[in-house]
Design a protein around this motif. Sequence first.
Motif, PDB file in Angstrom:
ATOM      1  N   UNK A 226       0.827  -1.207   0.000  1.00  0.00           N
ATOM      2  CA  UNK A 226       0.000   0.000   0.000  1.00  0.00           C
ATOM      3  C   UNK A 226       0.863   1.259   0.000  1.00  0.00           C
ATOM      4  N   UNK A 227       1.872   1.270   0.869  1.00  0.00           N
ATOM      5  CA  UNK A 227       2.726   2.460   0.994  1.00  0.00           C
ATOM      6  C   UNK A 227       3.561   2.661  -0.261  1.00  0.00           C
ATOM      7  N   UNK A 228       4.119   1.572  -0.803  1.00  0.00           N
ATOM      8  CA  UNK A 228       4.978   1.692  -1.973  1.00  0.00           C
ATOM      9  C   UNK A 228       4.208   2.194  -3.183  1.00  0.00           C
ATOM     10  N   UNK A 229       3.059   1.576  -3.445  1.00  0.00           N
ATOM     11  CA  UNK A 229       2.283   1.979  -4.624  1.00  0.00           C
ATOM     12  C   UNK A 229       1.793   3.417  -4.469  1.00  0.00           C
ATOM     13  N   UNK A 230       1.324   3.777  -3.264  1.00  0.00           N
ATOM     14  CA  UNK A 230       0.850   5.144  -3.041  1.00  0.00           C
ATOM     15  C   UNK A 230       1.995   6.149  -3.139  1.00  0.00           C
ATOM     16  N   UNK A 231       3.191   5.735  -2.655  1.00  0.00           N
ATOM     17  CA  UNK A 231       4.321   6.659  -2.647  1.00  0.00           C
ATOM     18  C   UNK A 231       5.000   6.796  -3.996  1.00  0.00           C
ATOM     19  N   UNK A 232       5.294   5.671  -4.661  1.00  0.00           N
ATOM     20  CA  UNK A 232       5.988   5.725  -5.944  1.00  0.00           C
ATOM     21  C   UNK A 232       5.062   6.140  -7.072  1.00  0.00           C
ATOM     22  N   UNK A 233       3.782   5.815  -6.948  1.00  0.00           N
ATOM     23  CA  UNK A 233       2.817   6.196  -7.978  1.00  0.00           C
ATOM     24  C   UNK A 233       1.915   7.296  -7.423  1.00  0.00           C
ATOM     25  N   UNK A 234       0.634   7.013  -7.225  1.00  0.00           N
ATOM     26  CA  UNK A 234      -0.296   8.014  -6.698  1.00  0.00           C
ATOM     27  C   UNK A 234      -1.359   7.314  -5.868  1.00  0.00           C
ATOM     28  N   UNK A 235      -2.086   8.061  -4.984  1.00  0.00           N
ATOM     29  CA  UNK A 235      -3.222   7.443  -4.289  1.00  0.00           C
ATOM     30  C   UNK A 235      -4.254   6.865  -5.247  1.00  0.00           C
ATOM     31  N   UNK A 236      -4.419   7.495  -6.407  1.00  0.00           N
ATOM     32  CA  UNK A 236      -5.366   6.965  -7.395  1.00  0.00           C
ATOM     33  C   UNK A 236      -4.904   5.610  -7.929  1.00  0.00           C
ATOM     34  N   UNK A 237      -3.588   5.461  -8.127  1.00  0.00           N
ATOM     35  CA  UNK A 237      -3.057   4.172  -8.564  1.00  0.00           C
ATOM     36  C   UNK A 237      -3.308   3.107  -7.509  1.00  0.00           C
ATOM     37  N   UNK A 240      -6.801   1.957  -7.827  1.00  0.00           N
ATOM     38  CA  UNK A 240      -6.963   1.050  -8.957  1.00  0.00           C
ATOM     39  C   UNK A 240      -6.464  -0.358  -8.606  1.00  0.00           C
ATOM     40  N   UNK A 241      -5.321  -0.415  -7.920  1.00  0.00           N
ATOM     41  CA  UNK A 241      -4.801  -1.715  -7.481  1.00  0.00           C
ATOM     42  C   UNK A 241      -5.786  -2.381  -6.535  1.00  0.00           C
ATOM     43  N   UNK A 242      -6.323  -1.611  -5.591  1.00  0.00           N
ATOM     44  CA  UNK A 242      -7.273  -2.161  -4.642  1.00  0.00           C
ATOM     45  C   UNK A 242      -8.552  -2.616  -5.354  1.00  0.00           C
ATOM     46  N   UNK A 243      -8.971  -1.874  -6.371  1.00  0.00           N
ATOM     47  CA  UNK A 243     -10.176  -2.272  -7.106  1.00  0.00           C
ATOM     48  C   UNK A 243      -9.995  -3.652  -7.729  1.00  0.00           C
ATOM     49  N   UNK A 244      -8.840  -3.874  -8.358  1.00  0.00           N
ATOM     50  CA  UNK A 244      -8.563  -5.182  -8.955  1.00  0.00           C
ATOM     51  C   UNK A 244      -8.450  -6.259  -7.882  1.00  0.00           C
ATOM     52  N   UNK A 245      -7.815  -5.926  -6.768  1.00  0.00           N
ATOM     53  CA  UNK A 245      -7.643  -6.903  -5.699  1.00  0.00           C
ATOM     54  C   UNK A 245      -8.963  -7.240  -5.025  1.00  0.00           C
ATOM     55  N   UNK A 246      -9.787  -6.239  -4.779  1.00  0.00           N
ATOM     56  CA  UNK A 246     -11.084  -6.510  -4.150  1.00  0.00           C
ATOM     57  C   UNK A 246     -11.969  -7.349  -5.063  1.00  0.00           C
ATOM     58  N   UNK A 247     -11.858  -7.155  -6.358  1.00  0.00           N
ATOM     59  CA  UNK A 247     -12.711  -7.906  -7.261  1.00  0.00           C
ATOM     60  C   UNK A 247     -12.229  -9.316  -7.545  1.00  0.00           C
TER      61      UNK A 247
END
Length: 423
Positions: A226-237, A240-247
């Motif tokens: 969570x921290x890496x994706x939010x930090x290196x990319x964006x909270x929106x990214x 999107x990752x969470x959307x795919x993971x939740x589904x």
Amino acid sequence: MKKLRGNAAAGLADQLVSAGANAATGLLVLPFLGPARAGPVLFAIGVGFFVIGVARALVGDVLLTYSARYGDADRARQAADATKTAVAFGLAASLVVVLAWAVGPGFFRELIWLAPFLPFVLVHDAGRYYFLAERNPARALVADLTYVGVQAVVLVVLLGLGHLDGAVFLCAWGLGGIAGSASFLLRTRISPWRGDLRGWIRETRHLSGWLTLTALLGQAQVQFVSTLVSGLLTPSAFSLLRAAQYGLLMPAQNLQMAVSSLLTPRMSRLAGAGDAAGISRLLRKALLATALCGLVPVAISPLAGPVLDAILPQYAQASTIALPVAIQALIYLVQVPFTAALRGMQRVRSLFVQYVVFVAAQAVALVVGTLAYDLRGAAWGMLVGSAIGFVAMIVLYRDAHRRLEPAEIPPADDARTMSPDPR
């Protein structure tokens, strides 16, 4: 035989309810909040699951692995000890969450709505595992339906009144936990205040220590992602990752925990009897079922694009990572029987070793993938780490199975001895 079929049906129903509710807790955030607003809420929900995961290592997993071998009276005594441990851990976690909210960045702003409910959610989880350890999944189903029913009613009422913010989803989740914990305590007449926290730790530390280290490492890996994706990319990214993971991934992870909770007590009793052949037979049967289930997210992953375009267009880009997330779900499900077998054989140190390999491999692959190919690289990197972890699991299982010996029962003069289950 009739009772066995009834327990299996109730167990399957309970696991479906639990898995569906956990997945829905995050998925329902997506249609009502955009990617930027959903990020902090999903992060808070992730913290809640982090706390549950660590507490489960101290309580739930120990009940399945340890208490499943013994009689009703001792399990009831253990349940009081375990419930008091869950309350204490929940209170400590609530304090940490409040401190994080007070001093942390803006991304932590929704954590305050999580804090009041953690002790109740953990008591519900302890009760659910107690029912599973006593091989009575119908009682666990009642507790879970109570939890989910209250959560659903609160969501419908608050959303119907026009309240569209993170507090709605977190408070509904927490109020469901209060109802679920009340269902457990009232039906069992267990008082957590009469439990012996220190006694529980002393009695189970040979298991809970390694299980807790494994849970901490596993949950830290989730927060690292969570921290890496939010930090290196964006909270929106991250959304999107969470959307795919939740589904695709979270339903598999919930089914993974569900199947493990059904398999582990049986594996424990087989291991206690030194029945290596029985463990092998049960593992093969379970492996066939989990592999078939794991193929489902892979098969439906091509539909992610059209479905998101139709119902959640703001998350349509999540379809670009649907395939690696779905394959990761397949790996997680195929791994379940091996995990349950290691827990049943009480080879908890081997589980920790496997997690070390998995986390290290995934961390490296995730960083490299994210830096090289952004969100797609992150998803494929997580898949690579999961595959390496699965190979390590198979190697460790084969070694443990080869060394299997009958478990030792505590001596009769031990003040905290538990009588073997006569059934």
